[in-house]
Enzyme design. Sequence first.
Site, PDB file in Angstrom:
ATOM      1  CE  LYS A 163      -0.064   2.016   3.481  1.00 29.35           C
ATOM      2  NZ  LYS A 163       0.070   2.624   4.822  1.00 29.35           N
TER       3      LYS A 163
ATOM      4  CG  ASP B 235      -2.972   1.425   6.831  1.00 29.01           C
ATOM      5  OD1 ASP B 235      -3.731   2.411   6.769  1.00 29.01           O
ATOM      6  OD2 ASP B 235      -1.741   1.518   6.942  1.00 29.01           O
TER       7      ASP B 235
HETATM    8  O1  C5P Z   1      -3.991   0.442  13.737  1.00 30.85           O
HETATM    9  P1  C5P Z   1      -2.519   0.245  13.568  1.00 30.85           P
HETATM   10  O2  C5P Z   1      -2.004  -0.868  14.451  1.00 30.85           O
HETATM   11  O3  C5P Z   1      -2.108   0.101  12.163  1.00 30.85           O
HETATM   12  O4  C5P Z   1      -1.848   1.577  14.079  1.00 30.85           O
HETATM   13  C1  C5P Z   1      -0.628   1.607  14.778  1.00 30.85           C
HETATM   14  C2  C5P Z   1      -0.561   2.826  15.682  1.00 30.85           C
HETATM   15  O5  C5P Z   1      -0.491   4.016  14.903  1.00 30.85           O
HETATM   16  C3  C5P Z   1      -1.770   3.020  16.569  1.00 30.85           C
HETATM   17  O6  C5P Z   1      -1.649   2.308  17.769  1.00 30.85           O
HETATM   18  C4  C5P Z   1      -1.741   4.528  16.809  1.00 30.85           C
HETATM   19  O7  C5P Z   1      -0.810   4.850  17.819  1.00 30.85           O
HETATM   20  C5  C5P Z   1      -1.205   5.065  15.502  1.00 30.85           C
HETATM   21  N1  C5P Z   1      -2.286   5.509  14.605  1.00 30.85           N
HETATM   22  C6  C5P Z   1      -2.903   6.724  14.818  1.00 30.85           C
HETATM   23  N2  C5P Z   1      -3.898   7.144  13.985  1.00 30.85           N
HETATM   24  C7  C5P Z   1      -4.275   6.381  12.938  1.00 30.85           C
HETATM   25  C8  C5P Z   1      -3.661   5.134  12.699  1.00 30.85           C
HETATM   26  C9  C5P Z   1      -2.664   4.725  13.553  1.00 30.85           C
HETATM   27  O8  C5P Z   1      -2.567   7.443  15.758  1.00 30.85           O
HETATM   28  N3  C5P Z   1      -5.246   6.818  12.144  1.00 30.85           N
END
Ligand code: C5P
Length: 275
Positions: free
Chosen positions: A10, A127
């Site tokens: 991605k 994502d």
């Molecule tokens: O959801 P994912 O595990 O991919 O995201 C990793 C970290 O990135 C989350 O725990 C958060 O701290 C941060 N994040 C965020 N805002 C988003 C996506 C991710 O702050 N929209």
Amino acid sequence: MMTKTFAAAKINLTLHVTGQRPDGYHLLDSLVMFADVGDRVRLEPADAISLEVKGPMAAGVPADASNLVWKAAALYDLPVAITLEKHLPTAGGLGGGSSDAAATLFAMVDLTGNTTMPEGTTGLGADVRVCLARQAARMRGIGEDVQPVEGVPELHAVLANPGVAMSTPEVFAALDEKQNDPMPKRIPRWRGAWSAIDWISKQRNDLQAPALKLAPVIGDVLAALSALPGARMARMSGSGATCFALFEDRGEADAAADDLADAHPDWWVTAATLR
Ligand code: C5P
């Protein structure tokens, strides 16, 4: 029965951070496309769920229940033996984990014949939703609002990662200003790659500056990509450290990727076509 799926990289061509929710998650406005490079996921029904990780980027990838492919498969009652072939750098801003999870969900649909996604898919990662769309899309909210963007021309790219793993929460934490302008309301219907790249080059990745503070080598990657013959622009994807340069022509991207790989044998470098 055995089933195989491709987990495309991605690329965030743009990534505007427009706010922060009370729970700490950030609001985004991002144009995402998918590359013809990625990981491979293979599933086969078995007595119990298991995971083998192999491939050139397998080092350090957990082969247990903490892996997103395991978590995705565990949303179903059918136990499967999973083989994950890693080609994408991990913690690299290419959504590898989310794309692997989405590929696992598609493979489970194949195996079970059940086309309704199970509950809990979004809990796998911010994502995963956009990776389930598998096409050019505008992603808003914290990643749950995904709108396919039609008529986007194919773009060609060189992707480069200097081998540093980035922590997404740390990059967000290093971003000083959380309230930035979104992308323009309407994404135009571009007449070709030239006009698409022109529009994209006027947008931003708001995580690029904080990622550069944490890993200055990203500056070297951006400089090297920008200097490639035929490169129209260079930018970081996601929370880094992978950066991309955009080209109008695949042949130029292939030649540029060869040059860059020769100059930086320690970097992960590849040409790709984005759709
Ligand atoms: O959801 P994912 O595990 O991919 O995201 C990793 C970290 O990135 C989350 O725990 C958060 O701290 C941060 N994040 C965020 N805002 C988003 C996506 C991710 O702050 N929209």
